[in-house]
Design an enzyme around this catalytic site. Sequence first.
Site, mmCIF file in Angstrom:
data_model
loop_
_atom_site.group_PDB
_atom_site.id
_atom_site.type_symbol
_atom_site.label_atom_id
_atom_site.label_comp_id
_atom_site.label_asym_id
_atom_site.label_seq_id
_atom_site.Cartn_x
_atom_site.Cartn_y
_atom_site.Cartn_z
ATOM 1 N N THR A 186 0.821 -1.056 0.063
ATOM 2 C CA THR A 186 0.183 -0.019 0.054
ATOM 3 C C THR A 186 0.873 1.285 0.042
ATOM 4 O O THR A 186 0.424 2.310 -0.301
ATOM 5 C CB THR A 186 -1.010 -0.020 1.276
ATOM 6 O OG1 THR A 186 -0.161 0.157 2.408
ATOM 7 C CG2 THR A 186 -2.014 -1.247 1.355
ATOM 8 N N TYR A 214 -0.955 13.226 4.027
ATOM 9 C CA TYR A 214 0.009 13.322 4.949
ATOM 10 C C TYR A 214 0.691 14.481 5.026
ATOM 11 O O TYR A 214 1.123 15.076 4.067
ATOM 12 C CB TYR A 214 1.022 12.099 4.122
ATOM 13 C CG TYR A 214 0.963 10.594 4.725
ATOM 14 C CD1 TYR A 214 -0.187 9.939 4.208
ATOM 15 C CD2 TYR A 214 2.095 10.081 5.562
ATOM 16 C CE1 TYR A 214 -0.198 8.579 4.860
ATOM 17 C CE2 TYR A 214 1.963 8.779 5.797
ATOM 18 C CZ TYR A 214 0.809 7.979 5.324
ATOM 19 O OH TYR A 214 0.727 6.739 5.824
ATOM 20 N N ILE A 229 -2.599 5.959 -0.419
ATOM 21 C CA ILE A 229 -3.805 5.812 -0.293
ATOM 22 C C ILE A 229 -3.996 4.297 -0.062
ATOM 23 O O ILE A 229 -4.636 3.592 -0.698
ATOM 24 C CB ILE A 229 -4.737 6.258 -1.292
ATOM 25 C CG1 ILE A 229 -4.332 7.702 -2.090
ATOM 26 C CG2 ILE A 229 -6.265 6.434 -1.160
ATOM 27 C CD1 ILE A 229 -4.258 8.897 -1.053
ATOM 28 N N HIS A 230 -3.404 3.969 1.332
ATOM 29 C CA HIS A 230 -3.667 2.576 1.516
ATOM 30 C C HIS A 230 -4.966 1.776 1.635
ATOM 31 O O HIS A 230 -4.731 0.811 0.932
ATOM 32 C CB HIS A 230 -3.214 2.299 3.374
ATOM 33 C CG HIS A 230 -1.739 3.100 3.568
ATOM 34 N ND1 HIS A 230 -0.798 2.640 3.395
ATOM 35 C CD2 HIS A 230 -1.678 4.241 4.145
ATOM 36 C CE1 HIS A 230 0.289 3.462 3.912
ATOM 37 N NE2 HIS A 230 -0.392 4.344 4.528
ATOM 38 N N ASP A 231 -5.909 2.178 2.039
ATOM 39 C CA ASP A 231 -7.269 1.465 2.116
ATOM 40 C C ASP A 231 -7.911 1.343 0.861
ATOM 41 O O ASP A 231 -8.276 0.331 0.447
ATOM 42 C CB ASP A 231 -8.229 2.183 3.001
ATOM 43 C CG ASP A 231 -7.733 2.158 4.320
ATOM 44 O OD1 ASP A 231 -6.955 1.545 5.013
ATOM 45 O OD2 ASP A 231 -8.138 3.054 5.118
#
Length: 300
Positions: A186, A214, A229-231
């Site tokens: 991610t 961030y 945008i990990h999710d």
Amino acid sequence: MSILIDADPGCDDALAILLALESGLDVVGLTTVAGNAPVEDTTHNTLAILEFLDYDLPVAQGADRPLIKRQDTAEFIHGENGIRGELPDPSSRTVDESAAEFIVERAREHGDLTIAALGPLTNLALALSIDPQLPKFIDRVLVMGGAVAHAGNRTPAAEANLHADPDAASRVLQSADPTFVPLDVTSQAILRPQRLELPATARGETIREWLTYYPEDSRKQFDYAGSPIHDAAVIAHLTDSVLTTERSYLQIETDDSPSRGALVSDEFGVASEPANASLATDIDEQRFRDALRGAIETTL
Ligand code: RIB
Ligand code: CA
């Protein structure tokens, strides 16, 4: 494919929800959990995000703290009350059931529910204890969580979602055969706003803030080229198969040690244990960017 999103919005959760809805996934409801902010805030943010996107879906409020340990939040990354940008004060309300009850109901109703877990795994662990038969009614569980070869972002060993509630994560690992999507992949899920034509409107500005959430010092600390945008990587796998995954024997550290919350993968099979989960090991960055860009353009 019927999908339930369990989240703690959070700017990357917001973009994940946007991607799911604007890509036409059959989202049957959302549940909220304490994570990036207290659960009252993540619930408020979820309702506000749905109104911002003009979708009316059931939302169930979930756990306000981890199963065992103290709660930890991340407003310093996601902004005051857990989200950046201008959002409406929501007029809709949550359903009466708890998130855990809602997960059980929806899984039994659909029989093959996909769960996208984008925050700490407390709700899912509680749902599994209410209904031990639950895995029979779930097709797959995808979890944004863990850091395998990548260093942790909450402690040197642990990623934030697993660190927030390792006991819940371990419970889910024991019975739901999840797929973990760790920071290793991610951290490459970045879409720079310069690659989009975002209008100079409040709506465009809110999306720009989500894409660049961030703070500069955190971005530098983690040596990221932008804001991951990990999710949304989890959702982009459901819409566009952007991840490479492999079967693995995984464990989560639940002891009170410097490694609490660490996700450990037996890459070389030295534990001689059968695989108990899947692990994302690579992401097609171009496909990810195309998927998220397309969804944002649809919503503008
Ligand atoms: O470590 C990244 C994860 O923690 C994301 O899900 C983010 O929203 C936070 O919950
Ligand atoms: Ca999240």
